[in-house]
Write a protein that holds these residues in place. Structure first.
Motif, PDB file in Angstrom:
ATOM      1  N   ASP A  22       0.810  -1.226   0.000  1.00  0.00           N
ATOM      2  CA  ASP A  22       0.000   0.000   0.000  1.00  0.00           C
ATOM      3  C   ASP A  22       0.841   1.272   0.000  1.00  0.00           C
ATOM      4  O   ASP A  22       0.480   2.248  -0.655  1.00  0.00           O
ATOM      5  CB  ASP A  22      -0.952   0.017   1.202  1.00  0.00           C
ATOM      6  N   GLN A  23       1.957   1.270   0.712  1.00  0.00           N
ATOM      7  CA  GLN A  23       2.805   2.470   0.758  1.00  0.00           C
ATOM      8  C   GLN A  23       3.445   2.757  -0.596  1.00  0.00           C
ATOM      9  O   GLN A  23       3.490   3.902  -1.031  1.00  0.00           O
ATOM     10  CB  GLN A  23       3.884   2.331   1.832  1.00  0.00           C
ATOM     11  N   LEU A  26       0.636   3.993  -2.954  1.00  0.00           N
ATOM     12  CA  LEU A  26       0.274   5.381  -2.650  1.00  0.00           C
ATOM     13  C   LEU A  26       1.327   6.338  -3.189  1.00  0.00           C
ATOM     14  O   LEU A  26       0.997   7.349  -3.816  1.00  0.00           O
ATOM     15  CB  LEU A  26       0.108   5.575  -1.145  1.00  0.00           C
ATOM     16  N   HIS A  29       0.946   6.441  -7.080  1.00  0.00           N
ATOM     17  CA  HIS A  29      -0.288   7.096  -7.518  1.00  0.00           C
ATOM     18  C   HIS A  29      -0.264   8.595  -7.240  1.00  0.00           C
ATOM     19  O   HIS A  29      -0.654   9.392  -8.094  1.00  0.00           O
ATOM     20  CB  HIS A  29      -1.509   6.495  -6.824  1.00  0.00           C
ATOM     21  N   ARG A  30       0.186   8.985  -6.050  1.00  0.00           N
ATOM     22  CA  ARG A  30       0.026  10.357  -5.604  1.00  0.00           C
ATOM     23  C   ARG A  30       1.284  11.216  -5.700  1.00  0.00           C
ATOM     24  O   ARG A  30       1.192  12.399  -6.016  1.00  0.00           O
ATOM     25  CB  ARG A  30      -0.470  10.365  -4.166  1.00  0.00           C
TER      26      ARG A  30
END
Length: 182
Positions: A22-23, A26, A29-30
């Motif tokens: 997830d890190q 993220l 993506h961001r």
């Protein structure tokens, strides 16, 4: 699989990328685009097949203190901070894991280190390897950096690892003689 590795473009669709971490997802993506196009603090390379993003590697420049390098290498280097290429992030999409994407990206990072050496100076590549990735980096010859006492107390993992430029060159030569396996 015809994999192309190239620089991230602003128009690239990163939203469907899922590595299972997830890190890392993220970040990709961001923040990867912001860091590259707005802040200019890192550059992201992507592995694509038919415009589908299979993986990414983000790099930035940095330095390593001579005291953190193993004694054997220290003898050959000057006694001041040394320029390095930092492999900040590396991830492969779940659907592409085990198909050589990571190796393609790692070879690209090594090629960038050679270019950096030739243009502005670089003694090697540093990565902060998460525990699950230490073996991956070790097989290229990365070794744990000696850490000045107390330097990582707040952050016991990941493990900083270093690959000197001579090993980068050797890894590129070896990679050219075998089929990608990771």
């Amino acid at each position: 699989m015809a994999i192309e590795v190239r620089l991230l473009r602003e128009k690239d669709n990163r939203s469907s990328f899922q590595s299972g971490d997830d890190q890392l997802d993220l970040f990709f993506h961001r923040y990867a685009g912001q860091n590259q196009f707005r802040h200019h603090i890192g550059t992201t390379y992507i592995a694509v097949e038919r415009e589908i993003i299979l993986g990414f590697a983000t790099v930035t420049v940095g330095h390593v203190e001579i005291e953190n390098i193993s004694r054997g290498l220290r003898k050959k280097l000057p006694d001041y901070p040394l320029p390095i290429l930092r492999l900040a992030r590396l991830a492969v999409d779940r659907n592409a894991q085990g198909k050589g994407v990571g190796e393609h990206l790692t070879r690209t990072v090594f090629s960038v280190a050679i270019e950096l050496r030739d243009k502005v100076g670089c003694v090697g590549v540093v990565v902060d390897a998460k525990p699950a990735a230490e073996n991956y980096y070790s097989r290229y010859g990365f070794v744990e950096l000696e850490v000045i006492e107390g330097a990582l107390e707040e952050r016991p993992a990941p493990k900083p690892m270093f690959l000197p430029l001579s090993a980068v060159i050797q890894a590129l030569r070896t990679a050219g003689r075998r089929t990608p396996s990771s």
